[in-house]
Design a protein around this motif. Structure first.
Motif, PDB file in Angstrom:
ATOM      1  N   ASN A 191     -20.080  12.066 -30.233  1.00 58.39           N
ATOM      2  CA  ASN A 191     -21.254  11.980 -31.101  1.00 58.39           C
ATOM      3  C   ASN A 191     -21.705  10.529 -31.274  1.00 58.39           C
ATOM      4  O   ASN A 191     -22.899  10.225 -31.239  1.00 58.39           O
ATOM      5  N   LYS A 192     -20.734   9.641 -31.467  1.00 64.84           N
ATOM      6  CA  LYS A 192     -21.063   8.225 -31.622  1.00 64.84           C
ATOM      7  C   LYS A 192     -21.705   7.673 -30.356  1.00 64.84           C
ATOM      8  O   LYS A 192     -22.672   6.903 -30.403  1.00 64.84           O
ATOM      9  N   VAL A 231     -28.830   6.326 -36.317  1.00 66.33           N
ATOM     10  CA  VAL A 231     -27.563   6.273 -37.051  1.00 66.33           C
ATOM     11  C   VAL A 231     -27.513   7.369 -38.111  1.00 66.33           C
ATOM     12  O   VAL A 231     -26.486   8.032 -38.299  1.00 66.33           O
ATOM     13  N   PRO A 284     -16.005  13.420 -32.412  1.00 69.59           N
ATOM     14  CA  PRO A 284     -16.636  12.267 -33.072  1.00 69.59           C
ATOM     15  C   PRO A 284     -16.993  11.142 -32.126  1.00 69.59           C
ATOM     16  O   PRO A 284     -18.059  10.525 -32.256  1.00 69.59           O
ATOM     17  N   ARG A 285     -16.126  10.847 -31.148  1.00 69.55           N
ATOM     18  CA  ARG A 285     -16.429   9.753 -30.217  1.00 69.55           C
ATOM     19  C   ARG A 285     -17.625  10.094 -29.345  1.00 69.55           C
ATOM     20  O   ARG A 285     -18.454   9.242 -29.044  1.00 69.55           O
ATOM     21  N   ARG A 332     -26.489  10.916 -36.955  1.00 63.00           N
ATOM     22  CA  ARG A 332     -25.064  11.198 -36.773  1.00 63.00           C
ATOM     23  C   ARG A 332     -24.474  11.859 -38.016  1.00 63.00           C
ATOM     24  O   ARG A 332     -23.640  12.767 -37.926  1.00 63.00           O
ATOM     25  N   ARG A 333     -24.916  11.418 -39.193  1.00 63.78           N
ATOM     26  CA  ARG A 333     -24.387  11.967 -40.431  1.00 63.78           C
ATOM     27  C   ARG A 333     -25.052  13.295 -40.799  1.00 63.78           C
ATOM     28  O   ARG A 333     -24.425  14.167 -41.415  1.00 63.78           O
ATOM     29  N   HIS A 343     -16.126  10.588 -22.727  1.00 62.61           N
ATOM     30  CA  HIS A 343     -15.866  11.010 -24.096  1.00 62.61           C
ATOM     31  C   HIS A 343     -15.891  12.531 -24.200  1.00 62.61           C
ATOM     32  O   HIS A 343     -16.943  13.146 -24.031  1.00 62.61           O
ATOM     33  N   ILE A 353     -25.279   8.835 -30.025  1.00 63.08           N
ATOM     34  CA  ILE A 353     -26.165   8.084 -30.909  1.00 63.08           C
ATOM     35  C   ILE A 353     -26.571   6.775 -30.246  1.00 63.08           C
ATOM     36  O   ILE A 353     -27.744   6.388 -30.242  1.00 63.08           O
ATOM     37  N   ALA A 354     -25.585   6.088 -29.666  1.00 63.53           N
ATOM     38  CA  ALA A 354     -25.883   4.822 -28.991  1.00 63.53           C
ATOM     39  C   ALA A 354     -26.824   5.043 -27.812  1.00 63.53           C
ATOM     40  O   ALA A 354     -27.782   4.290 -27.612  1.00 63.53           O
TER      41      ALA A 354
END
Length: 491
Positions: free
Chosen positions: A133-134, A315, A130-131, A318-319, A126, A137-138
């Motif tokens: 970052n997602k 989660v 955004p990908r 991330r925001r 990645h 998070i995981a």
């Protein structure tokens, strides 16, 4: 399956591998009394059920990270998972102490190979955005969730089935990973380069001596000569390692990775946070079972709020990172862990779970979920693509060493406080079960206060080193980036 569907499975597979590796850090804890009873182990021998894993895992992580860079991340992951799975089966079927301890040592080796490659694969798959970052998070959620889930599953499996299932549960997961990885993950071929054998030997030996010395001192006392010898040897080997790495053309650990302010700060935060978390979990499991007389299953289930907190705050991070910046998130996470540890220092057997223990567990979960996500990204800031394995291995190494040193030092301090208080009571002719339990809780309280201090230090490091804006988390640098960028101390 189509290529796009296979690609969609890559991140879940990586997260499953990370979950399995971190799960084993804590899942054995609640099974220790049952293991001790079956094999009639002394307390010293029982400690090695944990320490055999910690010693090989912490000592070989750097080597595992470099192996991924040299031989390919997917290949190293599969080899590590297979070793971990086979040794888990061996541990679950063990009929004597020597077989069990051998299995634990091999488990540590397998985890040391597999763990660094997970973060490396994420940064390879990645690009920043955004990908990425997602995915971070995981990854961060799995690191924290695995530690918590290990405590929950350890209690449930031990009481509902047998202590052997804390090992056997890894077998189907490991087989699934080993079969699926070659089909789902890309073949990130290792870069052809000479192996820094002397650096690998001296670095691994230095870490192993450090971990052994701390474990030995924690069990035998800090005046133990063997512990002193191991720690002195570790310092000498670190000197040899640094000298070798400066001299060779292709070092195992490019020292430029440690000159980046943001990255070095992330490593130190990881070390200090794990030095807070591991002792906190250790004291809590002991207090709930030994003092509060909770059953293993009940003890495990009471840790569930930590896992819930990890997921929710991972989660949310991330925001919040794009709005408030990475620094504020890491500072907030470490501060939450500090406050939770301070609150736990007031824990008493008569306290209600909902009003006392539950807020502390949620606070720890918030600290883990928030910090892991932002800090894992910071640790990979500006890392050249061909160095992602060793950079990830460094993060895992700092975490493992921090956790090991934290448990050994803080448990030793807690034990000394308990022993002194029991001795004082005995001198007054007041020895009783209640007095001993009070002394144990006093020792744990001192340990929680020191854990809070470590989290506070992590908070201070975050304030001075973490990037203030989301754009500071840039991820690996492209191969064409000049080497001079790696020497930039501004982060």
């Amino acid at each position: 399956m189509t290529t796009s569907r296979l690609s969609a499975l890559a991140l879940p597979l990586i997260c499953l591998a990370q979950l399995m590796a971190t799960l084993d850090v804590t899942i054995v804890n609640l099974a220790l009394p049952a293991v001790q009873t079956e094999f009639a182990l002394s307390n010293a021998s029982l400690a090695w059920v944990i320490d055999a894993y910690t010693l090989t895992y912490g000592g070989l992580l750097l080597l595992g990270g470099r192996a991924g860079d040299l031989f390919g991340h997917r290949r190293t992951l599969v080899v590590g998972v297979l070793l971990f799975t086979a040794s888990s089966l061996l541990g679950g079927l063990a009929r004597d102490e020597s077989v069990l301890l051998t299995a634990r040592a091999i488990q540590g080796l397998g985890a040391a190979l597999a763990t660094p490659t997970t973060l490396s694969l994420i940064t390879t798959l990645h690009p920043p955005g955004p990908r990425r970052n997602k995915a971070m998070i995981a990854y961060g959620a799995m690191a924290g969730l695995g530690i918590t889930l290990g405590l929950v599953l350890g209690g449930i499996l031990t009481e509902a089935a047998s202590w052997r299932w804390v090992f056997l549960v890894n077998v189907p997961i490991g087989l699934l990973l080993a079969v699926a990885a070659p089909k789902v993950l890309p073949d990130t071929a290792g870069r052809r380069r000479r192996l820094d054998l002397l650096g690998a030997l001296s670095g691994t030996a230095a870490l192993t001596a450090l971990v052994y010395g701390v474990i030995r001192a924690g069990g035998e006392g800090w005046d133990d000569r063997a512990a002193h010898a191991a720690l002195v040897l570790s310092v000498l080997l670190v000197g040899v390692f640094v000298k070798v790495e400066r001299a060779v053309a292709e070092p195992m650990l490019p020292l430029s990775l440690l000159r980046h302010r943001t990255r070095l700060g992330a490593y130190l935060i990881a070390m200090l946070l794990f030095a807070c978390l591991y002792p906190s979990f250790f004291f809590l499991t002991r207090a709930l079972q030994d003092v509060f007389a909770r059953r293993p299953m009940e003890t495990g289930l009471q840790f569930l709020p930590i896992g819930v907190g990890v997921l929710i705050f991972a989660v949310a991070t991330r925001r919040f990172v794009p709005v408030y910046g990475a620094r504020r998130m890491v500072v907030g996470g470490t501060a939450a862990a500090m406050l939770a540890a301070l609150w736990l220092a007031q824990l008493d057997a008569g306290d209600a779970y909902v009003t006392m223990l539950l807020p502390c567990l949620v606070g720890l979960g918030a600290g883990v979920g928030t910090t892991f996500v932002a800090n894992a990204a910071a640790a990979m800031t500006d890392v050249p693509e061909h160095e992602t394995g060793i950079a990830s291995g460094l993060l895992s190494t700092f975490q493992a060493v921090g956790g090991t040193v934290g448990v050994a030092v803080l448990a030793s301090v807690a034990a000394r406080v308990t022993e002194d208080q029991v001795a004082d009571a005995a001198a007054l002719g007041l020895p009783s079960t209640a007095v001993v339990q009070d002394a144990v809780m006093s020792g744990f309280a001192r340990g929680f206060v020191l854990a809070a201090v470590l989290a506070g230090l992590a908070c201070a490091v975050a304030i001075s080193t973490s990037p203030g804006r989301a754009t500071g988390l840039r991820g690996p640098a492209p191969r064409r980036q000049p080497v001079a960028v790696l020497d930039d101390d501004r982060g």
